[in-house]
Design a protein around this motif. Structure first.
Motif, mmCIF file in Angstrom:
data_model
loop_
_atom_site.group_PDB
_atom_site.id
_atom_site.type_symbol
_atom_site.label_atom_id
_atom_site.label_comp_id
_atom_site.label_asym_id
_atom_site.label_seq_id
_atom_site.Cartn_x
_atom_site.Cartn_y
_atom_site.Cartn_z
ATOM 1 N N PRO A 30 0.839 -1.197 0.000
ATOM 2 C CA PRO A 30 0.000 0.000 0.000
ATOM 3 C C PRO A 30 0.878 1.252 0.000
ATOM 4 C CG PRO A 30 -0.316 -1.285 2.029
ATOM 5 C CD PRO A 30 0.759 -1.938 1.242
ATOM 6 N N VAL A 31 0.563 2.186 -0.885
ATOM 7 C CA VAL A 31 1.339 3.420 -1.019
ATOM 8 C C VAL A 31 0.412 4.573 -1.360
ATOM 9 C CG1 VAL A 31 3.512 2.331 -1.731
ATOM 10 C CG2 VAL A 31 1.817 2.915 -3.448
ATOM 11 N N LYS A 32 0.952 5.772 -1.296
ATOM 12 C CA LYS A 32 0.218 6.948 -1.744
ATOM 13 C C LYS A 32 0.194 6.941 -3.269
ATOM 14 C CE LYS A 32 1.357 9.690 2.299
ATOM 15 N NZ LYS A 32 2.014 10.873 2.827
ATOM 16 N N TYR B 184 -3.128 5.721 2.445
ATOM 17 C CA TYR B 184 -2.583 4.913 1.350
ATOM 18 C C TYR B 184 -3.718 4.560 0.401
ATOM 19 C CZ TYR B 184 1.633 4.431 4.130
ATOM 20 O OH TYR B 184 2.764 4.683 4.834
ATOM 21 N N SER C 164 -2.149 0.853 -4.219
ATOM 22 C CA SER C 164 -1.318 -0.291 -3.875
ATOM 23 C C SER C 164 -0.622 -0.751 -5.148
ATOM 24 C CB SER C 164 -2.208 -1.353 -3.264
ATOM 25 O OG SER C 164 -1.930 -2.621 -3.664
ATOM 26 N N THR D 267 5.721 -1.367 6.345
ATOM 27 C CA THR D 267 5.013 -0.746 5.229
ATOM 28 C C THR D 267 5.170 0.771 5.278
ATOM 29 O OG1 THR D 267 3.395 -2.543 5.147
ATOM 30 C CG2 THR D 267 2.753 -0.460 4.128
ATOM 31 N N GLY E 158 7.412 2.974 2.801
ATOM 32 C CA GLY E 158 6.662 4.031 2.113
ATOM 33 C C GLY E 158 7.334 5.384 2.264
#
Length: 146
Positions: free
Chosen positions: A7-9, A59, A62, A84, A88
């Motif tokens: 999961p990311v921005k 987030y 993904s 995570t 990130g």
């Protein structure tokens, strides 16, 4: 192929896709690859309570990250919430460093507004991925070393 969902921005996902593909393959970047493998091999749970639920607001995207078969069977296929967030932050730093360098380059021959817009257009950072105002604020943020 083995992979991990990370999961990311949204802007970090775009940066990773631009530089490492989709699914992302960090094997070409020794530093990033070692940081990612560390998250798999030595999971950290120190701040898991703090990151109990990784918010979808925080987030919103993904991305799949390729991992080797050896890493998959020896170390697993998921990251702890603490790892995570830590990974990130590394990727956010990389994305912001890239953004600042590119806009600084564009400022050599464009005005500020056009330099930011050119960055967005050239690298696919649309308003819903990384807004103009957010880029502008981050680019002109003053760092106080005191």
């Amino acid at each position: 192929m083995f992979s991990v969902d990370l999961p990311v921005k949204a802007y970090v996902k775009q940066y990773i896709t631009l530089n490492y593909g989709n699914p992302a393959d960090f094997s070409s970047d020794k530093y990033i690859n070692s940081q990612f493998r560390r998250c798999l091999t030595k999971p950290c749970t120190r701040y898991n309570i703090r990151y109990k639920e990784l918010s979808e607001l925080f987030y919103s995207s993904s991305i799949k990250v390729k991992i080797s078969q050896d890493d998959f069977y020896r170390h697993g296929w998921e990251l702890t919430p603490t790892d995570t967030v830590a990974f990130g932050k590394i990727m956010e730093h990389q994305a912001k460093f890239f953004m600042r360098n590119m806009i600084s380059f564009y400022l050599t021959y464009l005005i500020k507004r056009d330099a930011i817009l050119k960055f967005q257009q050239t690298f696919g950072f649309t308003e819903d991925i990384w807004s103009y105002d957010s880029i502008k604020k981050d680019f002109y943020r003053k760092v106080d070393f005191e």
